[in-house]
Design a protein around this motif. Sequence first.
Motif, PDB file in Angstrom:
ATOM      1  N   LYS A 192      -6.001 -19.681  -5.347  1.00  0.00           N
ATOM      2  CA  LYS A 192      -5.674 -20.860  -4.443  1.00  0.00           C
ATOM      3  C   LYS A 192      -6.712 -20.634  -3.241  1.00  0.00           C
ATOM      4  O   LYS A 192      -7.587 -21.832  -2.681  1.00  0.00           O
ATOM      5  N   GLN A 193      -6.750 -19.662  -2.607  1.00  0.00           N
ATOM      6  CA  GLN A 193      -7.632 -19.379  -1.287  1.00  0.00           C
ATOM      7  C   GLN A 193      -8.762 -19.259  -1.629  1.00  0.00           C
ATOM      8  O   GLN A 193      -9.895 -19.887  -1.006  1.00  0.00           O
ATOM      9  N   LEU A 222      -1.947 -23.736   2.447  1.00  0.00           N
ATOM     10  CA  LEU A 222      -0.529 -24.032   2.311  1.00  0.00           C
ATOM     11  C   LEU A 222       0.334 -24.004   0.963  1.00  0.00           C
ATOM     12  O   LEU A 222       1.371 -24.123   1.034  1.00  0.00           O
ATOM     13  N   SER A 223      -0.694 -24.154   0.075  1.00  0.00           N
ATOM     14  CA  SER A 223       0.164 -24.585  -1.238  1.00  0.00           C
ATOM     15  C   SER A 223       0.815 -23.227  -1.772  1.00  0.00           C
ATOM     16  O   SER A 223       1.376 -23.125  -2.608  1.00  0.00           O
ATOM     17  N   TRP A 273       4.029 -26.804  -2.458  1.00  0.00           N
ATOM     18  CA  TRP A 273       3.121 -28.021  -2.118  1.00  0.00           C
ATOM     19  C   TRP A 273       3.860 -28.899  -1.232  1.00  0.00           C
ATOM     20  O   TRP A 273       3.228 -29.766  -0.660  1.00  0.00           O
ATOM     21  N   ASP A 274       5.148 -28.477  -0.873  1.00  0.00           N
ATOM     22  CA  ASP A 274       5.782 -29.341   0.297  1.00  0.00           C
ATOM     23  C   ASP A 274       5.034 -29.375   1.507  1.00  0.00           C
ATOM     24  O   ASP A 274       4.870 -30.178   2.371  1.00  0.00           O
ATOM     25  N   GLN A 275       4.472 -28.117   1.635  1.00  0.00           N
ATOM     26  CA  GLN A 275       3.796 -27.838   3.119  1.00  0.00           C
ATOM     27  C   GLN A 275       2.558 -28.545   2.972  1.00  0.00           C
ATOM     28  O   GLN A 275       1.995 -28.853   4.129  1.00  0.00           O
ATOM     29  N   VAL A 276       1.899 -28.793   2.035  1.00  0.00           N
ATOM     30  CA  VAL A 276       0.663 -29.536   1.911  1.00  0.00           C
ATOM     31  C   VAL A 276       1.010 -30.976   2.312  1.00  0.00           C
ATOM     32  O   VAL A 276       0.285 -31.539   3.139  1.00  0.00           O
TER      33      VAL A 276
END
Length: 529
Positions: free
Chosen positions: A89-90, A482-483, A487-490
Amino acid sequence: MAPVPPGIRFLASFNRDQWYKAFTFALTFLLYTSFHLSRKPISIVKSELHKNCSHAVEAPTEISSSSQQPGHHPEFDCSWKPFDRNNYKQLLGAMDYSFLFAYAIGMFLSGIIGERLPIRLYLTVGMLTSGLFTCLFGLGYIYDIHSLGFYIFVQVANGLVQTTGWPSVVTCIGNWFGKGRRGLIMGLWNSHTSVGNILGSLIAGYYVSSNWGLSFIVPGVIIAAMGVICFFFLIEHPNDLKTASTQSSAPSSQKFHKSCNGVNGHKDLYLQYKPGAKAQSWDTELLLGQESIGVCVPVQQVVVVKSEAEPSAISFMGALRIPGVVEFSLCLLFAKLVSYTFLFWLPLYITKAAHLDAKKAGDLSTLFDVGGIVGGILAGVISDKMHKRATTCAVMLLLAAPMLYGFSMMSQFGLGPTIGMLLVCGGLVNGPYALITTAVSADLGTHKSLKGNARALSTVTAIIDGTGSVGAAVGPLLAGLLSARGWDQVFYMLMTADFFALLLLLRLVMKELRYHRNRPGIAVELKEH
Protein backbone atom coordinates in the motif's frame (compact mmCIF):
# COMPACT_ATOMS: atom_id res chain seq x y z
CA MET A 1 -42.62 24.09 -51.87
CA ALA A 2 -42.13 21.47 -49.16
CA PRO A 3 -41.77 22.83 -45.61
CA VAL A 4 -38.28 22.99 -44.14
CA PRO A 5 -37.76 20.22 -41.53
CA PRO A 6 -37.61 21.49 -37.92
CA GLY A 7 -34.11 20.07 -37.47
CA ILE A 8 -32.79 22.03 -40.45
CA ARG A 9 -34.46 25.22 -39.18
CA PHE A 10 -32.79 24.66 -35.80
CA LEU A 11 -29.37 24.20 -37.38
CA ALA A 12 -29.87 27.20 -39.65
CA SER A 13 -30.60 29.39 -36.61
CA PHE A 14 -26.96 29.19 -35.58
CA ASN A 15 -24.64 31.76 -37.04
CA ARG A 16 -21.00 31.21 -37.87
CA ASP A 17 -19.71 32.25 -34.44
CA GLN A 18 -22.12 29.93 -32.66
CA TRP A 19 -20.98 27.01 -34.77
CA TYR A 20 -17.36 27.70 -33.86
CA LYS A 21 -18.33 28.01 -30.20
CA ALA A 22 -20.03 24.62 -30.30
CA PHE A 23 -17.06 23.12 -32.10
CA THR A 24 -14.58 24.52 -29.55
CA PHE A 25 -16.78 23.31 -26.68
CA ALA A 26 -16.88 19.78 -28.09
CA LEU A 27 -13.21 19.64 -29.04
CA THR A 28 -11.84 20.88 -25.72
CA PHE A 29 -14.27 18.52 -23.96
CA LEU A 30 -12.81 15.56 -25.84
CA LEU A 31 -9.23 16.76 -25.38
CA TYR A 32 -9.45 16.86 -21.61
CA THR A 33 -11.52 13.68 -21.50
CA SER A 34 -8.46 11.94 -22.95
CA PHE A 35 -6.29 13.40 -20.15
CA HIS A 36 -8.44 11.84 -17.42
CA LEU A 37 -8.88 8.68 -19.46
CA SER A 38 -5.10 8.20 -19.33
CA ARG A 39 -4.90 8.88 -15.55
CA LYS A 40 -7.54 6.39 -14.45
CA PRO A 41 -5.90 3.01 -15.30
CA ILE A 42 -3.51 3.06 -12.32
CA SER A 43 -6.43 2.89 -9.87
CA ILE A 44 -7.89 -0.13 -11.70
CA VAL A 45 -4.57 -1.95 -12.05
CA LYS A 46 -3.63 -1.58 -8.37
CA SER A 47 -5.70 -4.59 -7.37
CA GLU A 48 -3.93 -6.60 -10.07
CA LEU A 49 -0.44 -5.47 -9.02
CA HIS A 50 -1.18 -6.87 -5.57
CA LYS A 51 -3.81 -9.58 -5.52
CA ASN A 52 -5.35 -11.25 -2.50
CA CYS A 53 -3.04 -14.26 -2.17
CA SER A 54 -4.67 -15.83 0.86
CA HIS A 55 -5.74 -18.80 -1.22
CA ALA A 56 -2.08 -19.63 -1.82
CA VAL A 57 -1.70 -21.02 1.69
CA GLU A 58 -2.73 -24.47 0.45
CA ALA A 59 -0.44 -24.18 -2.56
CA PRO A 60 2.50 -26.31 -1.35
CA THR A 61 0.41 -29.41 -0.55
CA GLU A 62 -1.55 -29.17 -3.78
CA ILE A 63 1.44 -28.58 -5.98
CA SER A 64 3.55 -31.28 -4.40
CA SER A 65 1.16 -33.88 -5.81
CA SER A 66 1.55 -32.54 -9.32
CA SER A 67 4.39 -32.25 -11.73
CA GLN A 68 4.36 -28.43 -11.67
CA GLN A 69 6.95 -26.48 -9.69
CA PRO A 70 5.68 -24.06 -7.00
CA GLY A 71 7.24 -20.98 -8.50
CA HIS A 72 5.52 -21.42 -11.85
CA HIS A 73 2.00 -22.39 -10.86
CA PRO A 74 -0.20 -19.73 -12.51
CA GLU A 75 -2.84 -19.68 -9.77
CA PHE A 76 -0.36 -18.73 -7.04
CA ASP A 77 1.87 -16.29 -8.91
CA CYS A 78 -0.60 -13.62 -7.93
CA SER A 79 1.29 -10.32 -7.43
CA TRP A 80 3.57 -8.21 -9.59
CA LYS A 81 6.97 -7.54 -8.05
CA PRO A 82 7.87 -5.27 -6.30
CA PHE A 83 4.24 -4.84 -5.17
CA ASP A 84 4.12 -8.35 -3.68
CA ARG A 85 5.53 -7.13 -0.35
CA ASN A 86 3.65 -6.46 2.86
CA ASN A 87 4.16 -2.71 2.39
CA TYR A 88 2.45 -2.75 -1.02
CA LYS A 89 0.00 0.00 0.00
CA GLN A 90 2.88 2.37 0.74
CA LEU A 91 4.51 1.49 -2.59
CA LEU A 92 1.28 2.09 -4.50
CA GLY A 93 0.80 5.32 -2.59
CA ALA A 94 4.33 6.38 -3.53
CA MET A 95 3.46 5.92 -7.22
CA ASP A 96 0.38 8.11 -6.84
CA TYR A 97 2.38 10.70 -4.93
CA SER A 98 5.10 10.76 -7.59
CA PHE A 99 2.60 11.61 -10.31
CA LEU A 100 0.57 14.09 -8.28
CA PHE A 101 3.50 15.89 -6.65
CA ALA A 102 5.10 16.42 -10.08
CA TYR A 103 1.69 17.55 -11.37
CA ALA A 104 1.28 20.04 -8.52
CA ILE A 105 4.75 21.56 -8.97
CA GLY A 106 4.44 21.65 -12.73
CA MET A 107 1.02 23.28 -12.63
CA PHE A 108 2.33 26.50 -11.07
CA LEU A 109 4.81 26.82 -13.94
CA SER A 110 2.49 25.57 -16.66
CA GLY A 111 0.09 28.51 -16.57
CA ILE A 112 2.92 31.05 -16.68
CA ILE A 113 4.57 29.24 -19.61
CA GLY A 114 1.24 28.71 -21.36
CA GLU A 115 0.50 32.45 -21.41
CA ARG A 116 3.66 33.04 -23.38
CA LEU A 117 3.30 30.25 -25.97
CA PRO A 118 0.64 29.37 -28.55
CA ILE A 119 -1.93 27.25 -26.71
CA ARG A 120 -2.43 24.90 -29.65
CA LEU A 121 1.23 23.95 -29.91
CA TYR A 122 1.73 23.83 -26.14
CA LEU A 123 -1.24 21.51 -25.67
CA THR A 124 -0.28 19.30 -28.62
CA VAL A 125 3.24 18.67 -27.29
CA GLY A 126 1.84 17.93 -23.83
CA MET A 127 -0.65 15.38 -25.15
CA LEU A 128 1.89 13.59 -27.35
CA THR A 129 4.42 13.24 -24.54
CA SER A 130 1.70 12.22 -22.09
CA GLY A 131 0.70 9.46 -24.46
CA LEU A 132 4.32 8.35 -24.64
CA PHE A 133 4.77 8.06 -20.86
CA THR A 134 1.38 6.40 -20.35
CA CYS A 135 2.37 3.75 -22.90
CA LEU A 136 5.76 3.34 -21.19
CA PHE A 137 4.04 2.30 -17.96
CA GLY A 138 2.15 -0.40 -19.83
CA LEU A 139 5.33 -1.58 -21.55
CA GLY A 140 6.59 -2.49 -18.08
CA TYR A 141 4.24 -5.48 -18.23
CA ILE A 142 5.18 -6.49 -21.77
CA TYR A 143 8.94 -6.32 -21.11
CA ASP A 144 8.61 -7.79 -17.58
CA ILE A 145 10.05 -4.77 -15.75
CA HIS A 146 9.97 -5.05 -11.94
CA SER A 147 11.97 -1.96 -10.99
CA LEU A 148 10.09 0.44 -8.72
CA GLY A 149 12.38 3.23 -9.94
CA PHE A 150 11.16 2.74 -13.52
CA TYR A 151 7.50 3.17 -12.57
CA ILE A 152 8.27 6.14 -10.32
CA PHE A 153 10.19 7.86 -13.14
CA VAL A 154 7.34 7.32 -15.61
CA GLN A 155 4.82 8.70 -13.11
CA VAL A 156 6.91 11.82 -12.41
CA ALA A 157 7.46 12.52 -16.11
CA ASN A 158 3.79 11.96 -16.92
CA GLY A 159 2.72 14.22 -14.06
CA LEU A 160 4.85 17.06 -15.42
CA VAL A 161 3.67 16.89 -19.03
CA GLN A 162 0.01 16.50 -18.08
CA THR A 163 0.08 19.98 -16.53
CA THR A 164 -0.13 21.40 -20.05
CA GLY A 165 -3.77 20.34 -20.28
CA TRP A 166 -5.89 22.18 -17.75
CA PRO A 167 -4.67 25.80 -18.09
CA SER A 168 -4.79 25.46 -21.87
CA VAL A 169 -8.33 24.14 -22.23
CA VAL A 170 -9.77 26.48 -19.56
CA THR A 171 -8.13 29.48 -21.23
CA CYS A 172 -9.47 28.39 -24.59
CA ILE A 173 -13.03 27.85 -23.36
CA GLY A 174 -12.86 31.10 -21.38
CA ASN A 175 -11.88 32.98 -24.54
CA TRP A 176 -14.95 31.72 -26.37
CA PHE A 177 -17.65 31.96 -23.69
CA GLY A 178 -18.55 35.04 -21.67
CA LYS A 179 -19.94 35.26 -18.14
CA GLY A 180 -23.57 34.69 -19.10
CA ARG A 181 -24.69 31.26 -17.83
CA ARG A 182 -21.05 30.40 -17.25
CA GLY A 183 -21.89 28.06 -14.36
CA LEU A 184 -24.19 25.91 -16.52
CA ILE A 185 -21.83 25.90 -19.51
CA MET A 186 -18.79 25.12 -17.39
CA GLY A 187 -20.73 22.52 -15.40
CA LEU A 188 -21.67 20.67 -18.58
CA TRP A 189 -18.19 21.08 -20.01
CA ASN A 190 -16.43 19.94 -16.83
CA SER A 191 -18.19 16.58 -17.01
CA HIS A 192 -15.26 15.59 -19.22
CA THR A 193 -13.45 14.75 -15.96
CA SER A 194 -15.98 12.10 -14.99
CA VAL A 195 -16.51 10.92 -18.58
CA GLY A 196 -12.75 10.40 -18.87
CA ASN A 197 -12.67 8.52 -15.58
CA ILE A 198 -15.54 6.28 -16.69
CA LEU A 199 -13.99 5.51 -20.08
CA GLY A 200 -10.59 4.96 -18.47
CA SER A 201 -12.15 2.54 -15.98
CA LEU A 202 -13.94 0.59 -18.69
CA ILE A 203 -10.88 0.36 -20.95
CA ALA A 204 -8.53 -0.58 -18.12
CA GLY A 205 -11.06 -3.04 -16.68
CA TYR A 206 -11.39 -4.78 -20.03
CA TYR A 207 -7.69 -5.65 -20.16
CA VAL A 208 -6.69 -5.73 -16.47
CA SER A 209 -7.12 -9.46 -15.86
CA SER A 210 -5.53 -10.67 -19.09
CA ASN A 211 -2.87 -8.06 -19.89
CA TRP A 212 -2.75 -5.01 -17.62
CA GLY A 213 -0.12 -3.42 -19.85
CA LEU A 214 -2.82 -2.73 -22.44
CA SER A 215 -4.79 -0.93 -19.72
CA PHE A 216 -2.17 1.83 -20.13
CA ILE A 217 -1.13 1.45 -23.76
CA VAL A 218 -4.62 1.88 -25.23
CA PRO A 219 -5.35 5.13 -23.28
CA GLY A 220 -1.84 6.34 -24.15
CA VAL A 221 -2.51 5.89 -27.86
CA ILE A 222 -5.86 7.66 -27.50
CA ILE A 223 -4.44 10.80 -25.84
CA ALA A 224 -1.60 10.95 -28.40
CA ALA A 225 -4.13 10.71 -31.25
CA MET A 226 -6.18 13.51 -29.67
CA GLY A 227 -2.99 15.58 -29.55
CA VAL A 228 -2.72 15.31 -33.33
CA ILE A 229 -6.37 16.36 -33.69
CA CYS A 230 -5.66 19.32 -31.38
CA PHE A 231 -2.80 20.47 -33.61
CA PHE A 232 -4.94 20.53 -36.75
CA PHE A 233 -8.27 21.81 -35.42
CA LEU A 234 -8.02 23.80 -32.16
CA ILE A 235 -8.96 27.48 -32.49
CA GLU A 236 -7.55 29.31 -29.48
CA HIS A 237 -9.50 32.57 -29.67
CA PRO A 238 -12.33 34.07 -31.76
CA ASN A 239 -9.87 36.72 -32.95
CA ASP A 240 -7.89 33.98 -34.70
CA LEU A 241 -10.79 33.55 -37.11
CA LYS A 242 -10.83 37.27 -37.88
CA THR A 243 -7.10 37.21 -38.50
CA ALA A 244 -7.41 34.23 -40.84
CA SER A 245 -10.27 35.93 -42.69
CA THR A 246 -8.27 39.15 -43.09
CA GLN A 247 -5.24 37.31 -44.40
CA SER A 248 -7.28 35.35 -46.92
CA SER A 249 -8.82 38.56 -48.32
CA ALA A 250 -5.57 40.51 -48.54
CA PRO A 251 -4.41 41.59 -52.06
CA SER A 252 -1.96 39.20 -53.61
CA SER A 253 1.34 40.30 -55.05
CA GLN A 254 0.24 39.09 -58.47
CA LYS A 255 -2.55 41.67 -58.77
CA PHE A 256 -0.98 44.77 -57.28
CA HIS A 257 2.63 45.59 -58.05
CA LYS A 258 5.00 48.31 -56.96
CA SER A 259 5.95 48.71 -60.61
CA CYS A 260 5.41 52.34 -61.48
CA ASN A 261 8.44 54.56 -61.43
CA GLY A 262 6.56 57.63 -60.38
CA VAL A 263 5.15 60.71 -62.00
CA ASN A 264 7.34 63.57 -63.15
CA GLY A 265 10.43 61.61 -62.21
CA HIS A 266 9.53 61.11 -58.55
CA LYS A 267 10.34 57.77 -56.94
CA ASP A 268 7.22 57.63 -54.78
CA LEU A 269 5.39 54.42 -53.85
CA TYR A 270 2.78 53.48 -56.47
CA LEU A 271 0.30 50.70 -57.06
CA GLN A 272 -0.50 49.58 -60.59
CA TYR A 273 -3.88 48.01 -61.23
CA LYS A 274 -3.44 45.28 -63.83
CA PRO A 275 -6.13 44.55 -66.44
CA GLY A 276 -8.46 41.75 -65.39
CA ALA A 277 -7.45 41.88 -61.75
CA LYS A 278 -10.34 42.20 -59.33
CA ALA A 279 -9.90 44.75 -56.57
CA GLN A 280 -9.76 43.02 -53.20
CA SER A 281 -11.22 45.78 -51.08
CA TRP A 282 -14.04 48.24 -51.63
CA ASP A 283 -11.94 51.33 -51.01
CA THR A 284 -9.37 50.33 -53.65
CA GLU A 285 -12.17 49.58 -56.07
CA LEU A 286 -13.70 53.03 -55.55
CA LEU A 287 -10.33 54.65 -56.04
CA LEU A 288 -9.40 52.85 -59.25
CA GLY A 289 -12.71 51.76 -60.72
CA GLN A 290 -13.51 48.57 -62.62
CA GLU A 291 -12.63 49.99 -66.04
CA SER A 292 -9.20 51.41 -65.17
CA ILE A 293 -6.34 49.99 -67.13
CA GLY A 294 -2.73 50.57 -66.25
CA VAL A 295 -3.57 53.38 -63.82
CA CYS A 296 -0.77 54.29 -61.41
CA VAL A 297 -1.96 55.93 -58.23
CA PRO A 298 0.45 57.42 -55.70
CA VAL A 299 -0.20 56.23 -52.15
CA GLN A 300 1.25 57.27 -48.85
CA GLN A 301 3.12 54.88 -46.62
CA VAL A 302 0.88 53.97 -43.71
CA VAL A 303 2.11 53.40 -40.19
CA VAL A 304 -0.36 51.54 -37.97
CA VAL A 305 -0.26 52.65 -34.36
CA LYS A 306 -2.15 50.58 -31.77
CA SER A 307 -4.40 52.60 -29.54
CA GLU A 308 -3.42 50.47 -26.56
CA ALA A 309 -0.38 48.41 -25.82
CA GLU A 310 -0.72 44.61 -25.93
CA PRO A 311 -1.61 43.49 -22.39
CA SER A 312 1.34 41.92 -20.67
CA ALA A 313 1.19 38.56 -18.92
CA ILE A 314 0.24 38.88 -15.26
CA SER A 315 2.80 38.01 -12.59
CA PHE A 316 2.35 35.27 -10.01
CA MET A 317 1.94 37.76 -7.16
CA GLY A 318 -0.36 39.91 -9.25
CA ALA A 319 -2.67 36.93 -9.73
CA LEU A 320 -2.68 36.22 -6.00
CA ARG A 321 -3.89 39.78 -5.34
CA ILE A 322 -7.09 39.16 -7.30
CA PRO A 323 -9.88 39.00 -4.70
CA GLY A 324 -10.99 35.45 -3.96
CA VAL A 325 -8.04 33.64 -5.56
CA VAL A 326 -6.38 32.72 -2.25
CA GLU A 327 -9.59 31.49 -0.57
CA PHE A 328 -10.78 29.38 -3.48
CA SER A 329 -7.26 28.01 -4.08
CA LEU A 330 -6.93 26.79 -0.48
CA CYS A 331 -10.47 25.44 -0.49
CA LEU A 332 -9.67 23.48 -3.65
CA LEU A 333 -6.58 22.05 -1.96
CA PHE A 334 -8.79 20.14 0.49
CA ALA A 335 -11.66 19.49 -1.95
CA LYS A 336 -9.30 17.98 -4.49
CA LEU A 337 -7.60 15.94 -1.75
CA VAL A 338 -10.93 14.18 -1.20
CA SER A 339 -11.75 13.83 -4.90
CA TYR A 340 -8.38 12.39 -5.92
CA THR A 341 -8.27 9.99 -3.01
CA PHE A 342 -11.45 8.49 -4.43
CA LEU A 343 -10.01 8.63 -7.95
CA PHE A 344 -6.91 6.60 -7.06
CA TRP A 345 -8.15 4.36 -4.23
CA LEU A 346 -11.88 3.74 -4.68
CA PRO A 347 -11.60 0.61 -6.87
CA LEU A 348 -9.15 -1.00 -4.44
CA TYR A 349 -11.37 -0.10 -1.47
CA ILE A 350 -14.41 -1.65 -3.19
CA THR A 351 -12.34 -4.75 -3.96
CA LYS A 352 -11.47 -5.19 -0.27
CA ALA A 353 -14.76 -4.02 1.29
CA ALA A 354 -17.20 -5.70 -1.10
CA HIS A 355 -14.95 -8.69 -1.96
CA LEU A 356 -15.15 -8.13 -5.73
CA ASP A 357 -12.58 -8.74 -8.45
CA ALA A 358 -10.75 -5.85 -10.13
CA LYS A 359 -13.04 -5.59 -13.14
CA LYS A 360 -16.29 -5.56 -11.15
CA ALA A 361 -14.87 -3.09 -8.64
CA GLY A 362 -13.76 -0.83 -11.49
CA ASP A 363 -17.18 -0.98 -13.13
CA LEU A 364 -18.90 -0.19 -9.82
CA SER A 365 -16.57 2.74 -9.16
CA THR A 366 -17.78 4.44 -12.36
CA LEU A 367 -21.03 5.22 -10.54
CA PHE A 368 -19.06 7.66 -8.40
CA ASP A 369 -18.07 9.49 -11.60
CA VAL A 370 -21.65 9.43 -12.90
CA GLY A 371 -22.65 11.17 -9.69
CA GLY A 372 -19.80 13.61 -10.27
CA ILE A 373 -21.22 14.58 -13.66
CA VAL A 374 -24.63 15.35 -12.16
CA GLY A 375 -23.08 17.17 -9.20
CA GLY A 376 -20.92 19.40 -11.39
CA ILE A 377 -23.87 20.40 -13.58
CA LEU A 378 -26.13 21.05 -10.57
CA ALA A 379 -23.46 23.16 -8.91
CA GLY A 380 -23.16 25.29 -12.04
CA VAL A 381 -26.91 25.73 -12.50
CA ILE A 382 -27.56 26.56 -8.85
CA SER A 383 -24.67 29.04 -8.65
CA ASP A 384 -25.91 30.76 -11.83
CA LYS A 385 -29.43 31.01 -10.46
CA MET A 386 -28.43 32.22 -6.99
CA HIS A 387 -25.34 34.21 -8.06
CA LYS A 388 -23.50 32.58 -5.15
CA ARG A 389 -20.49 30.48 -6.13
CA ALA A 390 -18.99 30.20 -2.63
CA THR A 391 -22.32 29.42 -0.94
CA THR A 392 -23.09 26.67 -3.44
CA CYS A 393 -19.73 25.04 -2.78
CA ALA A 394 -20.14 25.37 0.99
CA VAL A 395 -23.56 23.69 1.08
CA MET A 396 -22.32 20.73 -0.97
CA LEU A 397 -19.24 20.36 1.25
CA LEU A 398 -21.46 20.40 4.33
CA LEU A 399 -23.70 17.65 2.95
CA ALA A 400 -20.71 15.56 1.86
CA ALA A 401 -19.43 14.95 5.41
CA PRO A 402 -22.16 12.50 6.57
CA MET A 403 -21.97 10.70 3.22
CA LEU A 404 -18.24 10.14 3.72
CA TYR A 405 -18.93 8.65 7.14
CA GLY A 406 -21.54 6.32 5.66
CA PHE A 407 -19.11 5.30 2.95
CA SER A 408 -16.72 3.95 5.58
CA MET A 409 -19.33 1.30 6.46
CA MET A 410 -20.00 0.21 2.89
CA SER A 411 -19.16 -3.43 3.64
CA GLN A 412 -22.25 -3.59 5.89
CA PHE A 413 -24.63 -2.51 3.13
CA GLY A 414 -26.12 -4.41 0.25
CA LEU A 415 -25.61 -3.64 -3.43
CA GLY A 416 -28.57 -1.23 -3.69
CA PRO A 417 -27.54 1.16 -0.89
CA THR A 418 -23.95 1.02 -2.10
CA ILE A 419 -24.97 2.15 -5.61
CA GLY A 420 -27.03 5.02 -4.17
CA MET A 421 -24.18 6.09 -1.91
CA LEU A 422 -21.70 6.07 -4.79
CA LEU A 423 -23.94 8.32 -6.87
CA VAL A 424 -24.76 10.82 -4.09
CA CYS A 425 -21.24 10.94 -2.69
CA GLY A 426 -19.79 11.43 -6.18
CA GLY A 427 -22.05 14.42 -6.76
CA LEU A 428 -21.33 16.09 -3.42
CA VAL A 429 -17.56 15.52 -3.57
CA ASN A 430 -17.03 16.51 -7.21
CA GLY A 431 -19.57 19.35 -7.35
CA PRO A 432 -17.46 21.97 -5.49
CA TYR A 433 -14.28 20.71 -7.17
CA ALA A 434 -15.85 21.09 -10.62
CA LEU A 435 -17.30 24.55 -9.89
CA ILE A 436 -14.06 26.00 -8.50
CA THR A 437 -11.82 24.69 -11.29
CA THR A 438 -14.11 25.96 -14.07
CA ALA A 439 -16.66 28.75 -13.51
CA VAL A 440 -14.92 30.24 -10.45
CA SER A 441 -11.50 30.16 -12.16
CA ALA A 442 -12.95 31.80 -15.27
CA ASP A 443 -14.70 34.45 -13.15
CA LEU A 444 -11.51 35.31 -11.27
CA GLY A 445 -9.37 35.19 -14.41
CA THR A 446 -11.59 37.83 -16.01
CA HIS A 447 -12.05 39.93 -12.85
CA LYS A 448 -12.64 43.65 -13.43
CA SER A 449 -9.42 44.50 -11.58
CA LEU A 450 -7.53 43.02 -14.55
CA LYS A 451 -9.00 45.70 -16.83
CA GLY A 452 -9.71 43.32 -19.70
CA ASN A 453 -6.36 41.52 -19.64
CA ALA A 454 -7.52 38.11 -20.89
CA ARG A 455 -3.97 36.76 -20.73
CA ALA A 456 -4.30 36.45 -16.94
CA LEU A 457 -6.78 33.58 -17.20
CA SER A 458 -4.14 30.89 -17.74
CA THR A 459 -2.06 31.98 -14.73
CA VAL A 460 -5.10 32.29 -12.42
CA THR A 461 -6.32 28.86 -13.51
CA ALA A 462 -2.88 27.35 -12.94
CA ILE A 463 -2.58 28.86 -9.45
CA ILE A 464 -6.00 27.59 -8.37
CA ASP A 465 -5.60 24.13 -9.85
CA GLY A 466 -1.94 23.94 -8.85
CA THR A 467 -2.82 24.61 -5.22
CA GLY A 468 -5.57 22.03 -5.47
CA SER A 469 -3.09 19.56 -6.95
CA VAL A 470 -1.00 19.78 -3.78
CA GLY A 471 -3.99 18.32 -1.97
CA ALA A 472 -4.45 15.81 -4.78
CA ALA A 473 -0.87 14.64 -4.16
CA VAL A 474 -1.18 14.47 -0.39
CA GLY A 475 -4.56 12.68 -0.29
CA PRO A 476 -3.64 9.43 -2.06
CA LEU A 477 -0.30 9.33 -0.19
CA LEU A 478 -2.05 9.60 3.19
CA ALA A 479 -4.59 7.02 2.04
CA GLY A 480 -1.78 4.57 1.34
CA LEU A 481 -0.27 5.12 4.78
CA LEU A 482 -3.51 5.22 6.78
CA SER A 483 -5.18 2.25 5.07
CA ALA A 484 -2.57 -0.01 6.68
CA ARG A 485 -4.26 0.80 10.00
CA GLY A 486 -7.73 0.31 8.58
CA TRP A 487 -9.95 2.04 6.01
CA ASP A 488 -11.79 3.90 8.79
CA GLN A 489 -8.71 6.06 9.25
CA VAL A 490 -8.82 7.05 5.58
CA PHE A 491 -12.40 8.26 5.82
CA TYR A 492 -11.71 10.22 9.01
CA MET A 493 -8.94 11.98 7.06
CA LEU A 494 -11.36 12.73 4.20
CA MET A 495 -13.99 14.15 6.56
CA THR A 496 -11.36 16.39 8.18
CA ALA A 497 -10.29 17.69 4.78
CA ASP A 498 -13.93 18.35 3.86
CA PHE A 499 -14.34 20.40 7.06
CA PHE A 500 -11.27 22.55 6.30
CA ALA A 501 -12.50 23.18 2.75
CA LEU A 502 -15.79 24.44 4.18
CA LEU A 503 -14.02 26.57 6.79
CA LEU A 504 -11.92 28.37 4.18
CA LEU A 505 -15.01 29.51 2.29
CA LEU A 506 -16.87 30.99 5.25
CA ARG A 507 -15.60 34.56 4.73
CA LEU A 508 -16.75 34.56 1.09
CA VAL A 509 -20.05 32.93 2.04
CA MET A 510 -20.78 35.64 4.60
CA LYS A 511 -19.87 38.29 2.06
CA GLU A 512 -22.25 36.81 -0.51
CA LEU A 513 -25.09 36.58 2.00
CA ARG A 514 -24.64 40.18 3.18
CA TYR A 515 -24.46 41.44 -0.38
CA HIS A 516 -27.60 39.63 -1.50
CA ARG A 517 -29.52 40.74 1.56
CA ASN A 518 -29.03 44.32 0.41
CA ARG A 519 -29.14 43.71 -3.37
CA PRO A 520 -30.98 40.45 -4.13
CA GLY A 521 -30.54 38.83 -7.55
CA ILE A 522 -27.26 40.55 -8.37
CA ALA A 523 -23.97 38.67 -8.52
CA VAL A 524 -21.51 39.69 -5.82
CA GLU A 525 -18.37 41.43 -7.03
CA LEU A 526 -15.37 40.60 -4.88
CA LYS A 527 -13.41 43.65 -3.81
CA GLU A 528 -9.71 44.15 -3.28
CA HIS A 529 -8.50 43.30 0.20
